[in-house]
Write a protein that holds these residues in place. Structure first.
Motif, PDB file in Angstrom:
ATOM      1  N   ILE A  51       4.540 -13.112   4.522  1.00  0.00           N
ATOM      2  CA  ILE A  51       4.647 -12.643   3.138  1.00  0.00           C
ATOM      3  C   ILE A  51       4.466 -11.120   3.091  1.00  0.00           C
ATOM      4  N   LEU A  52       3.477 -10.620   3.807  1.00  0.00           N
ATOM      5  CA  LEU A  52       3.239  -9.174   3.834  1.00  0.00           C
ATOM      6  C   LEU A  52       4.421  -8.434   4.454  1.00  0.00           C
ATOM      7  N   ASP A  53       4.958  -8.974   5.539  1.00  0.00           N
ATOM      8  CA  ASP A  53       6.129  -8.341   6.164  1.00  0.00           C
ATOM      9  C   ASP A  53       7.302  -8.284   5.194  1.00  0.00           C
ATOM     10  N   ALA A  54       7.515  -9.353   4.446  1.00  0.00           N
ATOM     11  CA  ALA A  54       8.619  -9.384   3.479  1.00  0.00           C
ATOM     12  C   ALA A  54       8.405  -8.338   2.385  1.00  0.00           C
ATOM     13  N   ALA A  55       7.159  -8.170   1.950  1.00  0.00           N
ATOM     14  CA  ALA A  55       6.862  -7.156   0.934  1.00  0.00           C
ATOM     15  C   ALA A  55       7.147  -5.751   1.475  1.00  0.00           C
ATOM     16  N   TYR A  56       6.752  -5.519   2.719  1.00  0.00           N
ATOM     17  CA  TYR A  56       7.033  -4.214   3.328  1.00  0.00           C
ATOM     18  C   TYR A  56       8.543  -3.985   3.453  1.00  0.00           C
ATOM     19  N   THR A  62       7.628  -0.600   7.077  1.00  0.00           N
ATOM     20  CA  THR A  62       7.194  -1.585   8.059  1.00  0.00           C
ATOM     21  C   THR A  62       5.689  -1.477   8.236  1.00  0.00           C
ATOM     22  N   ARG A  63       5.086  -2.606   8.619  1.00  0.00           N
ATOM     23  CA  ARG A  63       3.648  -2.626   8.875  1.00  0.00           C
ATOM     24  C   ARG A  63       3.363  -2.004  10.224  1.00  0.00           C
ATOM     25  N   LYS A  65       1.431  -1.686  13.801  1.00  0.00           N
ATOM     26  CA  LYS A  65       0.986  -2.710  14.772  1.00  0.00           C
ATOM     27  C   LYS A  65      -0.479  -3.089  14.523  1.00  0.00           C
ATOM     28  N   GLU A  66      -1.302  -2.092  14.185  1.00  0.00           N
ATOM     29  CA  GLU A  66      -2.727  -2.364  13.944  1.00  0.00           C
ATOM     30  C   GLU A  66      -2.909  -3.258  12.730  1.00  0.00           C
ATOM     31  N   ALA A  67      -2.144  -3.023  11.668  1.00  0.00           N
ATOM     32  CA  ALA A  67      -2.263  -3.817  10.444  1.00  0.00           C
ATOM     33  C   ALA A  67      -1.736  -5.222  10.632  1.00  0.00           C
ATOM     34  N   ALA A  68      -0.831  -5.398  11.588  1.00  0.00           N
ATOM     35  CA  ALA A  68      -0.227  -6.707  11.794  1.00  0.00           C
ATOM     36  C   ALA A  68      -1.166  -7.666  12.519  1.00  0.00           C
ATOM     37  N   SER A  69      -2.216  -7.166  13.151  1.00  0.00           N
ATOM     38  CA  SER A  69      -3.106  -8.070  13.889  1.00  0.00           C
ATOM     39  C   SER A  69      -4.346  -8.417  13.118  1.00  0.00           C
TER      40      SER A  69
END
Length: 69
Positions: A51-56, A62-63, A65-69
């Motif tokens: 969901i967060l990736d789609a919002a970005y 883009t998110r 790498k640190e925020a994605a984990s």
């Protein structure tokens, strides 16, 4: 209860379904206690990440790498 109304609504209005939050009482209980669902139900991490990736993507970003984990 998933009776398909949300999916039908999205289909009728040309809206993509980017993720589905699982029907899990633990998710609702986490919200009611002010917790993030991923804290209470770790297996939801991927769906909320999607969901967060789609919002970005919708924002043209883009998110990290640190925020994605």
């Amino acid at each position: 209860n998933d009776d398909g109304r949300a999916r039908r609504f999205c289909a009728e209005h040309g809206l993509p379904v980017i993720a589905e939050i699982p029907e899990d009482r633990r998710v609702a209980e986490a919200y009611s206690r002010g917790l993030l669902p991923v804290e209470a139900v770790p297996e939801t991490h991927q769906v909320f990440g999607d969901i967060l990736d789609a919002a970005y993507r919708a924002a043209g970003a883009t998110r990290s790498k640190e925020a994605a984990s």
